[in-house]
Enzyme design. Structure first.
Site, PDB file in Angstrom:
ATOM      1  N   HIS A   1       0.822  -1.221   0.000  1.00 57.60           N
ATOM      2  CA  HIS A   1       0.000   0.000   0.000  1.00 57.60           C
ATOM      3  C   HIS A   1       0.851   1.264   0.000  1.00 57.60           C
ATOM      4  CE1 HIS A   1      -3.327  -2.724   1.634  1.00 57.60           C
ATOM      5  NE2 HIS A   1      -3.612  -2.419   0.381  1.00 57.60           N
TER       6      HIS A   1
ATOM      7  N   ASP B   1      -5.701  -0.192  -8.113  1.00 57.37           N
ATOM      8  CA  ASP B   1      -5.341  -1.214  -7.121  1.00 57.37           C
ATOM      9  C   ASP B   1      -6.301  -2.380  -7.301  1.00 57.37           C
ATOM     10  OD1 ASP B   1      -5.843  -1.502  -3.530  1.00 57.37           O
ATOM     11  OD2 ASP B   1      -4.564  -2.660  -4.909  1.00 57.37           O
TER      12      ASP B   1
ATOM     13  N   PRO C   1     -13.711  -9.651 -12.772  1.00 60.06           N
ATOM     14  CA  PRO C   1     -14.020  -8.216 -12.917  1.00 60.06           C
ATOM     15  C   PRO C   1     -12.780  -7.365 -13.229  1.00 60.06           C
ATOM     16  CG  PRO C   1     -14.128  -8.847 -10.596  1.00 60.06           C
ATOM     17  CD  PRO C   1     -13.973 -10.105 -11.386  1.00 60.06           C
TER      18      PRO C   1
ATOM     19  N   GLY D   1     -15.078   0.171 -12.056  1.00 61.57           N
ATOM     20  CA  GLY D   1     -14.124   1.277 -12.255  1.00 61.57           C
ATOM     21  C   GLY D   1     -14.016   1.682 -13.711  1.00 61.57           C
TER      22      GLY D   1
HETATM   23  N1  SAM Z   1      -3.781  -6.341  -4.249  1.00 63.50           N
HETATM   24  C1  SAM Z   1      -4.264  -5.388  -3.241  1.00 63.50           C
HETATM   25  C2  SAM Z   1      -3.389  -5.469  -2.059  1.00 63.50           C
HETATM   26  O1  SAM Z   1      -2.380  -6.085  -2.217  1.00 63.50           O
HETATM   27  O2  SAM Z   1      -3.691  -4.909  -1.044  1.00 63.50           O
HETATM   28  C3  SAM Z   1      -5.676  -5.670  -2.967  1.00 63.50           C
HETATM   29  C4  SAM Z   1      -6.441  -5.439  -4.168  1.00 63.50           C
HETATM   30  S1  SAM Z   1      -8.080  -4.973  -3.886  1.00 63.50           S
HETATM   31  C5  SAM Z   1      -8.685  -6.057  -2.707  1.00 63.50           C
HETATM   32  C6  SAM Z   1      -8.672  -5.533  -5.441  1.00 63.50           C
HETATM   33  C7  SAM Z   1     -10.035  -5.011  -5.673  1.00 63.50           C
HETATM   34  O3  SAM Z   1     -10.262  -4.781  -7.050  1.00 63.50           O
HETATM   35  C8  SAM Z   1     -11.128  -5.980  -5.215  1.00 63.50           C
HETATM   36  O4  SAM Z   1     -11.752  -5.464  -4.066  1.00 63.50           O
HETATM   37  C9  SAM Z   1     -12.065  -6.071  -6.417  1.00 63.50           C
HETATM   38  O5  SAM Z   1     -13.426  -6.064  -6.024  1.00 63.50           O
HETATM   39  C10 SAM Z   1     -11.684  -4.812  -7.183  1.00 63.50           C
HETATM   40  N2  SAM Z   1     -12.018  -4.830  -8.607  1.00 63.50           N
HETATM   41  C11 SAM Z   1     -11.795  -5.813  -9.508  1.00 63.50           C
HETATM   42  N3  SAM Z   1     -12.258  -5.432 -10.721  1.00 63.50           N
HETATM   43  C12 SAM Z   1     -12.784  -4.169 -10.575  1.00 63.50           C
HETATM   44  C13 SAM Z   1     -13.409  -3.250 -11.451  1.00 63.50           C
HETATM   45  N4  SAM Z   1     -13.611  -3.537 -12.755  1.00 63.50           N
HETATM   46  N5  SAM Z   1     -13.799  -2.053 -10.943  1.00 63.50           N
HETATM   47  C14 SAM Z   1     -13.610  -1.756  -9.628  1.00 63.50           C
HETATM   48  N6  SAM Z   1     -13.033  -2.597  -8.734  1.00 63.50           N
HETATM   49  C15 SAM Z   1     -12.624  -3.794  -9.219  1.00 63.50           C
END
Ligand code: SAM
Length: 285
Positions: free
Chosen positions: A64, A159, A166, A142
């Site tokens: 982060h 991120d 997704p 997003g």
């Molecule tokens: N890799 C990060 C870390 O190491 O802390 C955590 C990543 S964060 C949890 C990833 C997020 O991307 C997930 O909560 C998922 O729901 C979100 N995500 C995936 N595809 C997305 C999209 N098209 N639009 C918005 N969020 C998305």
């Protein structure tokens, strides 16, 4: 210890990382992904999405801090920041530490990640639990969110999870063009760009895709214990400011566990195998 279980993430079909866990704290299928929250002996509580280790109580700061402060310090005066994904709140927590930032929009497609992170990771999700005025949390795709914005953000931090489900659409030229439009004339984006050890072709493809859209694309890396071979790459694409030459005009927030002023520039110094992967599409592993 009786009842000790393990969880394994397979970075490739031949390489996995296994952690011993005391219990599965929560597990559910949402419309977007399979969510697991486990209590591991090595890293404390861990968030796992579709079998991929995302973040843990013990090592979250390595990722982060590096995905947030490196781009925010390249931009001389970031005010408006968009975080795509980041539902665990860790990036939002770090971005909100910059006093010059006056607006933070976080857009995660899965509200359940946000809710579960507040419940199980109160330190990572601290700004989601007590949102400062400048933080606005949106639940949505997003890709669609970015399409509706033009000439607005100074920094966009992607991120996201891996390019499966997704997250897939967040690794395309079309999305990078949309993100470029959403930026102000001197804006920049950064994306977690996977492992330069177990996902070399993907790292190369992300680099080439961003190069087709942005004049400046630089990759850097961080050591993230939870990720394959403890090495994770980031791709920074910029309209004006080059991280290799940008003058750092502000002091970064402190204290930090990983990021420091020297690492701001040194994280862009890449090993030869990584350069061959990025620039030539030559792979070592
Ligand atoms: N890799 C990060 C870390 O190491 O802390 C955590 C990543 S964060 C949890 C990833 C997020 O991307 C997930 O909560 C998922 O729901 C979100 N995500 C995936 N595809 C997305 C999209 N098209 N639009 C918005 N969020 C998305």
């Amino acid at each position: 210890m009786s009842g000790l279980q393990t969880v394994t993430e397979w970075g490739t079909p031949n390489l996995g990382q296994t952690v011993k866990i005391t219990k599965v704290l929560h597990e559910e299928d949402t419309p977007f992904q399979h969510i697991q929250i486990v209590d591991s002996l090595q890293y404390g509580k861990m968030l796992i999405l579709d079998g991929v280790f995302q973040t843990s109580e013990k090592d979250e700061w390595a990722y982060h801090e590096m995905i947030s402060h490196v781009p925010l310090m390249v931009h001389p005066h970031p005010e408006r920041v968009l975080i795509i994904g980041g539902g665990d709140g860790g990036v939002a927590r770090e971005v909100c530490r910059h006093e010059c930032v006056t607006q933070v929009d976080l857009c995660d497609i899965d509200g359940r990640v946000i809710e579960l992170s507040k419940e199980y990771f109160p330190h990572i999700a601290e700004v989601l639990l007590n949102p400062p005025e400048k933080l606005h949390v949106h639940v949505g795709d997003g890709i669609a969110f970015t399409k509706n914005v033009e000439d607005f953000y100074d920094v966009i931090i992607i991120d996201c999870s891996d390019p499966i489900g997704p997250g897939e659409g967040l690794f395309t030229r079309e999305f990078y063009r949309s993100a470029c439009r959403a930026l102000r004339k001197d804006g920049l984006i950064v994306q977690q760009s996977e492992s330069p050890i177990v996902q070399e072709p993907l790292v190369h493809d992300i680099y080439c895709a961003m190069k087709d859209v942005f004049p400046i694309v630089r990759s850097y890396f961080s050591h993230v214990p939870l990720y394959p071979a403890c090495m994770h790459s980031f791709m920074l694409a910029s309209k004006v400011y080059d991280p290799l030459t940008a003058e750092i005009t502000r002091k970064a927030p402190s204290p930090m566990r990983y990021y420091n002023e020297e690492i701001q520039k040194s994280c862009f110094v890449l090993p030869n195998f990584y350069k061959e992967c990025l620039f030539e599409g030559k792979y070592s592993f």
